[in-house]
Design an enzyme around this catalytic site. Structure first.
Site, short mmCIF file in Angstrom:
data_model
loop_
_atom_site.label_atom_id
_atom_site.label_comp_id
_atom_site.label_asym_id
_atom_site.label_seq_id
_atom_site.Cartn_x
_atom_site.Cartn_y
_atom_site.Cartn_z
N THR A 37 0.68 -1.28 -0.07
CA THR A 37 0.16 0.00 -0.04
C THR A 37 0.95 1.31 -0.08
O THR A 37 0.48 2.32 -0.69
CB THR A 37 -1.04 -0.04 1.19
OG1 THR A 37 -1.67 -1.32 1.37
CG2 THR A 37 -1.91 1.33 1.34
N HIS A 436 21.54 28.09 14.52
CA HIS A 436 20.86 29.45 14.13
C HIS A 436 21.26 29.83 12.68
O HIS A 436 22.27 30.05 12.38
CB HIS A 436 20.90 30.45 15.13
CG HIS A 436 20.41 31.74 14.68
ND1 HIS A 436 19.14 31.89 14.73
CD2 HIS A 436 21.06 32.94 14.27
CE1 HIS A 436 18.86 33.42 14.51
NE2 HIS A 436 19.95 33.76 13.96
P1 FAD Z 1 0.73 -3.36 2.94
O1 FAD Z 1 1.56 -2.04 2.58
O2 FAD Z 1 -0.74 -3.10 2.98
O3 FAD Z 1 1.15 -4.44 2.29
C1 FAD Z 1 0.80 -5.64 2.23
C2 FAD Z 1 1.07 -6.71 0.94
O4 FAD Z 1 0.65 -7.54 1.07
C3 FAD Z 1 0.38 -5.84 -0.26
O5 FAD Z 1 1.26 -5.78 -1.09
C4 FAD Z 1 -0.53 -7.18 -0.72
O6 FAD Z 1 -0.64 -7.17 -2.19
C5 FAD Z 1 0.07 -8.29 -0.20
N1 FAD Z 1 -0.66 -9.48 0.10
C6 FAD Z 1 -2.07 -9.34 0.81
N2 FAD Z 1 -2.45 -10.62 0.87
C7 FAD Z 1 -1.41 -11.44 0.23
C8 FAD Z 1 -1.46 -12.85 0.41
N3 FAD Z 1 -2.41 -13.71 0.62
N4 FAD Z 1 -0.32 -13.50 -0.59
C9 FAD Z 1 0.60 -12.62 -0.76
N5 FAD Z 1 0.62 -11.14 -0.94
C10 FAD Z 1 -0.66 -10.62 -0.29
N6 FAD Z 1 1.81 5.43 6.30
C11 FAD Z 1 2.84 6.18 6.91
O7 FAD Z 1 3.48 5.85 7.76
N7 FAD Z 1 2.99 7.43 6.31
C12 FAD Z 1 2.32 8.11 5.20
O8 FAD Z 1 2.49 9.13 4.75
C13 FAD Z 1 0.95 7.10 4.75
N8 FAD Z 1 0.14 7.64 3.97
C14 FAD Z 1 -0.73 6.74 3.47
C15 FAD Z 1 -1.62 7.07 2.51
C16 FAD Z 1 -2.85 6.63 1.84
C17 FAD Z 1 -3.57 7.31 0.97
C18 FAD Z 1 -2.80 5.33 2.53
C19 FAD Z 1 -3.91 4.32 2.18
C20 FAD Z 1 -2.11 4.83 3.53
C21 FAD Z 1 -0.95 5.35 4.08
N9 FAD Z 1 0.08 4.99 4.82
C22 FAD Z 1 0.94 5.85 5.57
C23 FAD Z 1 -0.51 3.88 5.70
C24 FAD Z 1 0.91 2.83 5.10
O9 FAD Z 1 0.80 2.64 3.62
C25 FAD Z 1 0.62 1.37 5.71
O10 FAD Z 1 0.56 1.65 7.21
C26 FAD Z 1 1.51 0.35 5.29
O11 FAD Z 1 1.63 0.15 4.02
C27 FAD Z 1 1.31 -1.00 6.02
O12 FAD Z 1 2.36 -1.95 5.61
P2 FAD Z 1 2.18 -3.42 5.61
O13 FAD Z 1 3.55 -3.91 5.08
O14 FAD Z 1 1.50 -3.91 6.82
O15 FAD Z 1 1.04 -3.61 4.65
#
Ligand code: FAD
Length: 457
Positions: A37, A436
């Site tokens: 994401t 500063h």
């Molecule tokens: P994700 O980034 O959601 O990644 C999970 C991955 O797992 C995905 O690629 C998905 O395709 C994959 N997946 C899912 N199920 C399976 C499966 N069964 N098998 C294989 N692959 C799978 N956070 C910040 O810290 N700063 C910011 O500025 C910020 N801005 C944001 C703006 C927006 C519009 C959004 C929506 C979110 C933002 N976030 C921000 C939040 C941040 O994007 C998420 O907290 C972060 O991406 C979470 O990381 P993750 O690795 O847990 O999951």
């Protein structure tokens, strides 16, 4: 040691690379594009957009700095989106490069946990592959929620997934939810020429932040001509071919070309097989872990947006690193007291640790130190005088929280995050000589203000 990571978002891909660096044989399974994401539909695309609106703002205010720009200034929205994609694609390439360098085996497909030593991958062509492993890290992230009453269709009623790839800036938009995503997208679109209305059910925009910080951002939104309704929810939505109408619970209604639902995200554990494999999941579908990121099944870890901690990329990454270190035999814990919270609007908003409201709820006695950017030479020189720093200390002068609204707030926060993380006092950090002229002097002055010793206040 064989480690298998399911999901290559900022949690999963960093965990995979760190596991490889620590000597594990690593497989990472991703159903979509690496970067998750954050890179594809979140942090980076929104920041690339906001960088475009910053450039516009700089150009429009050039005259104030004695710079004349001849000709008209206009937005090429498609070029803004193209640049965002270029930034994203470059970073995706970077992750592929790091995977290759560190010999992380990336399998494209959907991962399902069968038991603590087996993961099944279903590929795009329907074929399956079984991965035998010693440890598993679940990192499948989250997806936007859009309850049925909002009538999500991906066109007139959209989520953050679709808003990043619109072909043109809409003429008008209703944004349901005045949290981080709603505020960032709202201000960006407003500066691209869209009429923006934000509807927030709670009493303030950015409900988790300091009330004065929220008020400061609201003042800027008024200047930007963004309409904001707080303390009221959407009661009913009607979608027609050319508009969306939202009836509010207070009897008012708002109408626009499209509607963005930005009211939160849910952990994505669909078809992951976690529960069948004995992994405990809470009532909201989040995987239950301790602060070592261990699930109820030994050898299986979960990190990032699928667990009940803050849904932030840097939290996901830290949890990923801690999970890997523990999987490799260490005894690491995630320290959550100093999680930075950042909003990249203009002015930027940043917070760490407790707010005044948190202190009141927890019964923590506190003292404040504040300082306005307007009184700072550097802020005056760069023409960014809006906002302030607020630090919160407990009875022992220990910094337990801080909020900043103003120029470069998200970068400035790092010093105060360090202070909260290490339990430093206002006197200790205030004693440090700050450069500063710099915006960081606002932090120093706010820290001195705790003891009534701010020279410029
Ligand atoms: P994700 O980034 O959601 O990644 C999970 C991955 O797992 C995905 O690629 C998905 O395709 C994959 N997946 C899912 N199920 C399976 C499966 N069964 N098998 C294989 N692959 C799978 N956070 C910040 O810290 N700063 C910011 O500025 C910020 N801005 C944001 C703006 C927006 C519009 C959004 C929506 C979110 C933002 N976030 C921000 C939040 C941040 O994007 C998420 O907290 C972060 O991406 C979470 O990381 P993750 O690795 O847990 O999951």
């Amino acid at each position: 040691m064989r480690i298998t990571v399911i999901g290559a978002g900022p949690g999963g891909y960093e965990a995979a690379i760190m596991a490889a660096k620590l000597g594990a044989e690593v497989t990472c399974i991703e159903k979509d594009e690496v970067g998750g994401t954050c890179l594809n539909r979140g942090c980076i695309p929104t920041k690339a957009f906001l960088a475009a609106s910053d450039v516009l703002e700089t150009v429009e205010s050039a005259k104030d700095f004695g710079i004349n720009i001849d000709g008209t200034v206009s937005v090429d929205y498609k070029a803004v989106v193209d640049r965002k994609n270029k930034v994203k694609d470059g970073l995706i390439k970077g992750i592929h490069f790091l995977f290759e360098e560190n010999k992380v085996n990336l399998i494209k497909g959907t991962g399902k946990i069968i038991d603590k030593n087996t993961v099944e991958v279903t590929k795009e062509d329907g074929s399956t592959e079984t991965v035998e492993t010693d440890k598993i890290i679940l990192a499948t992230g989250s997806v936007p929620v859009s309850p049925g009453m909002f009538k999500y269709d991906g066109k007139k009623v959209i989520t953050s997934d679709e808003v990043l790839d619109l072909e043109k800036a809409p003429e008008s938009i209703i944004i349901v939810g005045g949290g981080v995503i709603g505020c960032e997208i709202g201000q960006f679109l407003s500066r691209m020429g869209t009429k923006v209305t934000i509807v927030e059910a709670l009493e303030q925009i950015l409900p988790n932040e300091d009330k004065d910080v929220s008020k400061q951002l609201l003042r800027q939104f008024k200047k930007d001509k963004i309409k904001v309704h707080t303390g009221v929810g959407v009661a009913e939505v009607e979608v027609s071919d050319d508009s969306v109408k939202a009836s509010l619970a207070n009897g008012k209604s708002v109408e626009a070309e499209i509607m963005l639902v930005a009211i939160g995200r849910r952990s994505f554990v669909d078809n992951l097989g976690a529960q069948d494999a004995g992994v405990e999941v809470d009532e909201r579908g989040r995987i239950v872990v301790n602060d070592k990121m261990e699930t109820s099944v030994p050898g299986v870890y979960a990190i990032g947006d699928i667990v009940a901690t803050a849904q932030l990329a840097h939290v996901a990454s830290k949890e990923g690193i801690v999970a890997v270190e523990n999987a490799m035999g260490a005894d690491k814990h995630v320290a959550y007291a100093a999680v930075p919270r950042c909003v990249y609007t203009e002015p930027e908003v940043a917070g760490v640790g407790l707010t005044e409201k948190d202190c009141e709820k927890k019964g923590v006695e506190y003292k404040l130190g504040t300082f306005d950017f307007r009184a700072l030479g550097k802020a005056q020189a760069i023409g960014k005088i809006q906002g302030f720093v607020k630090v919160i200390v407990d009875n022992n002068d220990v910094i337990v929280g801080a909020s900043i609204v103003g120029p470069h707030a998200t970068d400035l926060l790092a010093e105060l995050s360090l202070a909260v993380h290490l339990g430093l006092t206002a006197e200790q950090v205030g004693d440090v000589i700050h450069p500063h002229p710099s915006l960081s002097e606002a932090l120093m002055e706010a820290l001195h203000d705790v003891h009534g010793k701010s020279v410029h206040k």
